[in-house]
Design a protein around this motif. Sequence first.
Motif, PDB file in Angstrom:
ATOM      1  N   GLN A   1      40.465  48.300  40.379  1.00 34.60           N
ATOM      2  CA  GLN A   1      40.334  48.910  38.899  1.00 34.60           C
ATOM      3  C   GLN A   1      40.238  50.451  38.916  1.00 34.60           C
ATOM      4  O   GLN A   1      39.197  51.219  39.347  1.00 34.60           O
ATOM      5  CB  GLN A   1      39.292  48.328  38.159  1.00 34.60           C
ATOM      6  CG  GLN A   1      39.143  49.009  36.726  1.00 34.60           C
ATOM      7  CD  GLN A   1      40.371  48.514  35.819  1.00 34.60           C
ATOM      8  OE1 GLN A   1      40.517  47.434  35.851  1.00 34.60           O
ATOM      9  NE2 GLN A   1      40.848  49.547  35.292  1.00 34.60           N
ATOM     10  N   VAL A   2      41.082  51.125  38.442  1.00 29.52           N
ATOM     11  CA  VAL A   2      40.965  52.646  38.096  1.00 29.52           C
ATOM     12  C   VAL A   2      40.925  52.868  36.495  1.00 29.52           C
ATOM     13  O   VAL A   2      41.743  52.193  35.766  1.00 29.52           O
ATOM     14  CB  VAL A   2      42.114  53.355  38.645  1.00 29.52           C
ATOM     15  CG1 VAL A   2      42.291  54.629  38.061  1.00 29.52           C
ATOM     16  CG2 VAL A   2      42.419  53.162  40.113  1.00 29.52           C
ATOM     17  N   THR A   3      39.917  53.529  36.197  1.00 29.63           N
ATOM     18  CA  THR A   3      39.599  53.768  34.783  1.00 29.63           C
ATOM     19  C   THR A   3      39.262  55.194  34.662  1.00 29.63           C
ATOM     20  O   THR A   3      38.745  55.899  35.190  1.00 29.63           O
ATOM     21  CB  THR A   3      38.411  53.104  34.128  1.00 29.63           C
ATOM     22  OG1 THR A   3      38.488  51.556  34.428  1.00 29.63           O
ATOM     23  CG2 THR A   3      38.189  53.227  32.830  1.00 29.63           C
ATOM     24  N   VAL A   4      40.291  55.846  33.817  1.00 30.53           N
ATOM     25  CA  VAL A   4      40.286  57.408  33.440  1.00 30.53           C
ATOM     26  C   VAL A   4      39.706  57.507  32.112  1.00 30.53           C
ATOM     27  O   VAL A   4      40.402  57.030  31.370  1.00 30.53           O
ATOM     28  CB  VAL A   4      41.642  57.902  33.688  1.00 30.53           C
ATOM     29  CG1 VAL A   4      41.662  59.236  33.621  1.00 30.53           C
ATOM     30  CG2 VAL A   4      42.239  57.559  34.950  1.00 30.53           C
ATOM     31  N   SER A   5      38.770  58.161  32.047  1.00 33.66           N
ATOM     32  CA  SER A   5      38.073  58.705  30.594  1.00 33.66           C
ATOM     33  C   SER A   5      38.563  60.067  30.152  1.00 33.66           C
ATOM     34  O   SER A   5      39.059  60.790  30.997  1.00 33.66           O
ATOM     35  CB  SER A   5      36.603  58.707  30.670  1.00 33.66           C
ATOM     36  OG  SER A   5      36.208  59.713  31.760  1.00 33.66           O
ATOM     37  N   SER A   6      39.076  60.071  28.729  1.00 37.71           N
ATOM     38  CA  SER A   6      39.573  61.275  28.228  1.00 37.71           C
ATOM     39  C   SER A   6      38.392  62.384  28.122  1.00 37.71           C
ATOM     40  O   SER A   6      37.081  62.059  27.902  1.00 37.71           O
ATOM     41  CB  SER A   6      40.041  60.946  27.020  1.00 37.71           C
ATOM     42  OG  SER A   6      39.302  60.508  26.096  1.00 37.71           O
TER      43      SER A   6
END
Length: 115
Positions: free
Chosen positions: A110-115
């Motif tokens: 899983q890759v999760t990118v937060s803004s």
Amino acid sequence: QVQLAESGGGLVQAGGSLRLSCAASGIRFIPYVMDWYRQFSGKQREWVASDTMGGQRTYADSVKGRFTISRDNAKTTAYLQIDSLKPEDTAVYYCRTLVLGTEYWGQGTQVTVSS
């Protein structure tokens, strides 16, 4: 039994970088091609990049310039360097390979990118 194991995913802020790894085991022959795919939530898996044993690398238009695929010298571990991450890169990333005509997939990272 051929197995692929991805690693390197995680939570990262937009603009950051990640390096995903895919280690192949149980292989008697060097895979001619190793690929990366990704799957957005609720969507079908989509192709991201490929690396052939001959050194040819191809990328989906959506990731050109930010994603780099490579393999180690033994050609059994594939990497995906992801730079300038965007929230829309949030997905599960999968490794895939073909060995003697049989397709193998990893379990995904899983890759999760937060803004």
